[in-house]
Scaffold this active site. Structure first.
Site, short mmCIF file in Angstrom:
data_model
loop_
_atom_site.label_atom_id
_atom_site.label_comp_id
_atom_site.label_asym_id
_atom_site.label_seq_id
_atom_site.Cartn_x
_atom_site.Cartn_y
_atom_site.Cartn_z
N HIS A 178 -88.41 47.58 -29.95
CA HIS A 178 -87.03 47.49 -30.44
C HIS A 178 -86.98 47.06 -31.89
O HIS A 178 -87.88 46.41 -32.41
CB HIS A 178 -86.19 46.57 -29.54
N ASP A 202 -78.62 40.94 -36.53
CA ASP A 202 -78.05 40.79 -35.18
C ASP A 202 -77.62 39.34 -34.93
O ASP A 202 -77.89 38.45 -35.74
CB ASP A 202 -79.08 41.22 -34.12
N GLU A 258 -82.45 48.32 -28.13
CA GLU A 258 -83.41 48.41 -27.04
C GLU A 258 -83.75 49.87 -26.72
O GLU A 258 -82.98 50.79 -27.07
CB GLU A 258 -82.84 47.73 -25.78
N ASN A 272 -91.53 45.75 -27.22
CA ASN A 272 -91.16 47.00 -26.52
C ASN A 272 -90.67 48.04 -27.52
O ASN A 272 -90.08 49.05 -27.13
CB ASN A 272 -90.09 46.73 -25.46
C1 GLP Z 1 -85.81 39.68 -31.69
C2 GLP Z 1 -85.05 39.99 -32.97
C3 GLP Z 1 -85.72 41.10 -33.74
C4 GLP Z 1 -87.18 40.74 -33.94
C5 GLP Z 1 -87.86 40.65 -32.59
C6 GLP Z 1 -89.34 40.32 -32.74
O1 GLP Z 1 -85.53 40.63 -30.74
N1 GLP Z 1 -83.67 40.39 -32.68
O2 GLP Z 1 -85.06 41.24 -35.01
O3 GLP Z 1 -87.83 41.72 -34.73
O4 GLP Z 1 -87.22 39.62 -31.82
O5 GLP Z 1 -89.43 38.92 -32.96
P1 GLP Z 1 -90.77 38.25 -33.49
O6 GLP Z 1 -90.86 38.59 -34.97
O7 GLP Z 1 -90.58 36.79 -33.25
O8 GLP Z 1 -91.91 38.84 -32.70
#
Ligand code: GLP
Length: 247
Positions: free
Chosen positions: A144, A73, A149, A142
């Protein structure tokens, strides 16, 4: 290495590891993918979860030049070169530490003025590369995946997505204020992610325990985008004890 396998009703085994073992175990999945074909393709995630993996890859001092890399992304609305754009995050996390040619690291392009065309182009680039051999994933609190989302289609493709306030708040730690966190992004869709041949989910911390439980043991539902993992034939989940505590 604490290598306990926790049973999951969704038939997705979860390997529970000490924090120090997560990176090397995840790196083994990458090395396997790199050896799978002459021009392997690795899907890469941002956020904190994959950092131990990227550190283990850097420490391995291997030659990664045969591979192509595709980001999950990218934010919309940040100027090119912004330190929290995922292009710059990946430069810090993998391009520089692994000595990659930046031309082999691909992201959906938020700067073209035509997001729909840019997303279609990204999907085409993945196809032209032969598909993704290993997709590295984190999970949002959440539920995702990438920036898909809750409430979205389970077979979605790369597209413009609106970020929930929960996600913006969770990602605020990388910005000066909540107002600075983008409201939109371009993200691989859940269908795009499921096309990868092997999914590697890295989960750390008690804050992800409920999301992981819902993803692996709850219904396959748009309420928890990560529940689509139950539809894939090859998912590796590496978690610390806190993240696996509700399984
Ligand atoms: C963001 C990214 C996701 C990632 C998520 C969790 O939303 N777009 O790819 O998995 O955050 O991030 P973290 O690994 O820092 O908890």
């Amino acid at each position: 290495m604490n290598n306990s396998i926790l049973p999951s009703s969704a038939a997705i085994p979860v390997t529970c590891l000490e924090p120090g073992d997560l990176g090397p175990a995840a790196a083994d999945c990458v090395f396997e993918a790199l050896a799978s074909r002459p021009k392997p393709v690795i899907g890469v995630a941002t956020g904190s979860s994959p950092s131990p993996l990227y550190q283990a890859l850097a420490a391995s001092r291997r030659d990664f030049s045969s591979a192509a890399w595709f980001a999950l992304d990218e934010y919309v609305g940040l100027p090119e070169g912004h330190p929290e754009s995922y292009a710059e995050v990946l430069r810090r996390e993998i391009i520089d530490p692994l000595g990659l040619d930046p031309r082999t690291v691909h992201l959906p392009n938020p700067h073209t003025g035509d997001h729909q065309a840019a997303c279609a182009r990204y999907e085409q680039q993945i196809v032209e590369a032969g598909g993704i051999d290993l997709q590295i994933l984190g999970i949002g609190r959440n539920g995702h995946l990438a920036f898909n989302e809750p409430g979205g289609a389970l077979d979605s493709r790369t597209r413009l997505e609106t970020l929930t306030e929960d996600t913006r708040t969770a990602n605020q730690r990388f910005f000066d204020s909540l107002e600075d966190v983008p409201t939109h992004c371009l993200t691989q869709g859940l269908g795009t992610i499921l096309d990868a041949r092997h999914l590697l989910l890295i989960v750390q911390g008690a804050g992800k325990a409920e999301a992981l439980r819902a993803a692996l043991q709850g219904p396959v539902s748009p309420d928890c985008p990560a529940s689509v993992l139950q539809l894939h034939g090859r998912v590796t989940v590496l978690a610390d004890a806190a993240a696996a505590s509700l399984l």
